[in-house]
Design an enzyme around this catalytic site. Sequence first.
Site, PDB file in Angstrom:
ATOM      1  N   LYS A 185      30.108  15.530  29.513  1.00 22.68           N
ATOM      2  CA  LYS A 185      29.638  16.884  29.805  1.00 22.68           C
ATOM      3  C   LYS A 185      30.686  17.699  30.553  1.00 22.68           C
ATOM      4  CE  LYS A 185      24.767  15.540  30.518  1.00 22.68           C
ATOM      5  NZ  LYS A 185      24.083  16.090  29.334  1.00 22.68           N
TER       6      LYS A 185
ATOM      7  N   ASP B  24      22.403   8.369  28.053  1.00 23.40           N
ATOM      8  CA  ASP B  24      23.222   8.632  29.244  1.00 23.40           C
ATOM      9  C   ASP B  24      23.592   7.310  29.900  1.00 23.40           C
ATOM     10  OD1 ASP B  24      22.947  11.315  28.892  1.00 23.40           O
ATOM     11  OD2 ASP B  24      21.874  11.706  30.756  1.00 23.40           O
TER      12      ASP B  24
END
Lengths: 299, 225
Positions: free
Chosen positions: A86, A29
């Site tokens: 996402k 991430d």
Amino acid sequence: MKDWLREGPVDLRTKIGLAEMLKGGVIMDVTTVDQAKIAEDAGAVAVMALERVPADIRKEGGVARMADLRIVRSIQESVSIPVMAKCRIGHFVEAEVLQALGVDFVDESEVLTPADDQYHVDKHAFRVPFVCGCRNLGEALRRVGEGAAMMRTKGEAGSGNIVEAVRHLRTLTSEMRRLTTLRDEELMTTAKDLGAPYELVKDVAKRGKLPVPNFAAGGIATPADAALCMRLGAETVFVGSGIFKSENPARLAAAIVKATARFEDPDILVEVSMDLGRAMAGLEMSKLAPSERLQERGW
Amino acid sequence: MHIGVLALQGDFHAHLTQLRHLGASCGEVRSRVQLARADALIIPGGESTTLWRLLEVLELEQPLRAWLAEGKPVFGTCAGAILLAREILGPDRAGLGALDIDVRRNAYGRQIDSFLAPAERTAPGFEGLECLFIRAPVFERIGPQVEVLAEVGGRPVWVREGRAMAATFHPELTHDLRVHRAFLELASAGGSCRSTAETSSRATPYASSSSPATALARSASAGGR
């Protein structure tokens, strides 16, 4: 039984093909170009471009949406490895936007606030591959049935606590093992009990594994955590908050990459686990109210 | 003949699956000891930046260079082809130089540009070869000694020089075992490859000098930078 990778529909083969390329790697991430470069230099196989890491989403509260596209685009322009992003569960328009932006993988993620409390995105309708979270076999096969090209066990994102990732991996693998012991006539009722498509249940019963690669996520904070997930059957790991919430992200990132590649070798784990600085602070699961558990999201 | 598959990252299991279907002795290579045991090596698809990093931190790059310098048979697919190249473009860096080729990474674009296509022109015996391209590289330049074994979209996608082969697609992700069989024959042929060419026309790992494939190699080479 069909090998989806080698003889499935063309679209699905290119999608699962990319997931195959990511095996044995670490997906990190990142929220800035600098972080993306640190991740690439450390040997990440891909980055997940986000506005906030899960630990901050958890802390700050409010509705978590698809990231600012400027962040995603700037990260796409700064690294040569695949860039994922996402979308909210069920938010097929966010997914379309991310596809149009050219992201390499869309994560329909429980980390963001769900947009639909009944339905997930019809992932067959997209050319971009999707990864989705699961806690058990039924959930995994529902997502695969919807067209996911890759699964990840959910764990508890942003917790820095590996216990949920372990629970979900163990649940998934033991449920698959059980399917391989059943007689053919037992599979329909099992499919009903799992809430999973019958054809996919038959497929798993025959082969003992998911038709798509299975990665692990949610709570990985150390090289040993990553190796543990690999030992429990994950084919790659996602590290969310763990890296950039630690004291020395570049060093920890490189250590997790090495530990994931050589997860079976304790000597390597000794070497990479030294002098990493402080890991992210973790959360005790019993301190999390059910409403704060991101893993409950998904249907 | 033991075939090692570099198993640091990527789709190495898919290569092992193909080799096992062909009855080859094969195994994963994650360490110097395993590398030393390999008579031939496959470098799989994956992320080339990750593979470089792992070769470095696991102290395998120099042993691999030394292993390649012995002229042992090697085959790289996609990321593996990138590693085996002389020069890599995008971002630029030097490769291992097992073949006299330059490779451009992600040359077709992003994942949504990944595709499956049949090979248009191939060496004899490889007609209809199914080529799966995943964020694939292209061969930007191929040296005069490099033979083209297959072409897609007017570009070389599978090449050979001596006992080294490289493909920008993924023959490990199909049911077609011809490419792996060709590598096994190349690997087991020892110094002389001629006898294998005579014994199996279907899986000849390279074309004769008068074949269209070689002619393609020359034109592609001339068209390089």
